[in-house]
Scaffold this active site. Structure first.
Site, PDB file in Angstrom:
ATOM      1  N   LYS A   1      -3.157  -8.495   5.388  1.00 25.09           N
ATOM      2  CA  LYS A   1      -2.509  -8.159   6.347  1.00 25.09           C
ATOM      3  C   LYS A   1      -2.723  -6.711   6.297  1.00 25.09           C
ATOM      4  CE  LYS A   1       2.731  -6.984   5.909  1.00 25.09           C
ATOM      5  NZ  LYS A   1       3.864  -6.830   5.272  1.00 25.09           N
ATOM      6  N   PRO A   2      -2.496  -5.887   7.687  1.00 17.63           N
ATOM      7  CA  PRO A   2      -2.856  -5.319   8.323  1.00 17.63           C
ATOM      8  C   PRO A   2      -2.541  -3.590   8.152  1.00 17.63           C
ATOM      9  CG  PRO A   2      -2.426  -6.168  10.121  1.00 17.63           C
ATOM     10  CD  PRO A   2      -2.175  -7.303   9.005  1.00 17.63           C
ATOM     11  N   VAL A   3      -1.052  -3.532   7.917  1.00 16.37           N
ATOM     12  CA  VAL A   3       0.077  -2.185   7.608  1.00 16.37           C
ATOM     13  C   VAL A   3       0.908  -3.049   6.222  1.00 16.37           C
ATOM     14  CG1 VAL A   3       1.187  -0.374   8.271  1.00 16.37           C
ATOM     15  CG2 VAL A   3      -0.676  -1.242   9.901  1.00 16.37           C
ATOM     16  N   ASN A   4       1.159  -1.966   5.450  1.00 14.23           N
ATOM     17  CA  ASN A   4       2.647  -1.879   4.294  1.00 14.23           C
ATOM     18  C   ASN A   4       2.748  -1.128   3.917  1.00 14.23           C
ATOM     19  OD1 ASN A   4       4.037  -4.837   2.736  1.00 14.23           O
ATOM     20  ND2 ASN A   4       3.429  -3.424   1.274  1.00 14.23           N
TER      21      ASN A   4
ATOM     22  N   HIS B   1       7.739  -5.074  -0.353  1.00 14.60           N
ATOM     23  CA  HIS B   1       7.507  -3.611  -0.373  1.00 14.60           C
ATOM     24  C   HIS B   1       7.957  -2.833  -1.396  1.00 14.60           C
ATOM     25  CE1 HIS B   1       7.159  -4.366   3.994  1.00 14.60           C
ATOM     26  NE2 HIS B   1       8.114  -5.317   3.967  1.00 14.60           N
TER      27      HIS B   1
ATOM     28  N   LYS C   1      12.647  -2.353  15.786  1.00 13.23           N
ATOM     29  CA  LYS C   1      12.121  -2.867  17.083  1.00 13.23           C
ATOM     30  C   LYS C   1      11.923  -3.779  18.095  1.00 13.23           C
ATOM     31  CE  LYS C   1       8.771   0.214  13.733  1.00 13.23           C
ATOM     32  NZ  LYS C   1       7.569  -0.123  13.044  1.00 13.23           N
TER      33      LYS C   1
ATOM     34  N   HIS D   1      13.449  -6.908   5.485  1.00  5.88           N
ATOM     35  CA  HIS D   1      12.574  -6.625   6.836  1.00  5.88           C
ATOM     36  C   HIS D   1      12.664  -5.225   6.532  1.00  5.88           C
ATOM     37  CE1 HIS D   1       9.667  -6.421   9.534  1.00  5.88           C
ATOM     38  NE2 HIS D   1      10.439  -5.439  10.228  1.00  5.88           N
TER      39      HIS D   1
END
Length: 148
Positions: free
Chosen positions: A65-68, A37, A90, A143
């Protein structure tokens, strides 16, 4: 007698090394957060930024990886979020915190027709607050839960 002591201690040494060795090369949660990140020096302004960074940061190994999200701020600013407003994560846990100000971020989203090994990402830049889960001593981000 010296040889006897050495032979008696050898199994103990093997046991200790067996317990320690698996953790030697393991990436900590905080290190993984930084790898996935943090891009303090970058701006995310190139349309190919996400394709390059997702590959460079090893998030396209074996699957896409779908989203970052990448954060383009000093690491200290992101660490500071861990002492800000506590919010529910979440997943329902209570160790998430919202940054006090908007940060420069880049969202990378896998394009609908993209499939491994040709991972193709949409690059979008924003100024948003981030929500991070924090753990450890010192208390650091492990995270990235959301951007709002």
């Amino acid at each position: 007698m010296g040889l006897e002591k050495s032979l008696m201690l050898f199994p103990l040494l093997v046991l200790v090394l067996g317990l320690v060795q698996p953790s030697l090369g393991r990436e900590s949660s905080a290190m993984k957060f930084e790898r996935q990140h943090m891009d303090s020096a970058g701006t995310g302004s190139s349309p190919t930024y996400c394709n390059q960074m997702m590959m460079r940061r090893e998030m396209t190994n074996g699957s896409c990886k779908p989203v970052n999200t990448f954060v383009h701020e000093p690491l200290a600013h992101v660490h500071a979020a861990c002492s800000q407003k506590n919010v529910t994560c979440k997943n329902g846990k209570g160790n998430c915190y919202k940054s006090s100000s908007a940060l420069h971020i880049t969202d990378c989203r896998l394009k609908g027709n993209s499939k491994y090994p040709n991972c193709d990402y949409q690059t979008s830049n924003y100024q948003k607050r981030i929500i991070v889960a924090c753990e450890g001593n010192p208390y650091v981000p492990v995270h990235l839960d959301a951007s709002v």
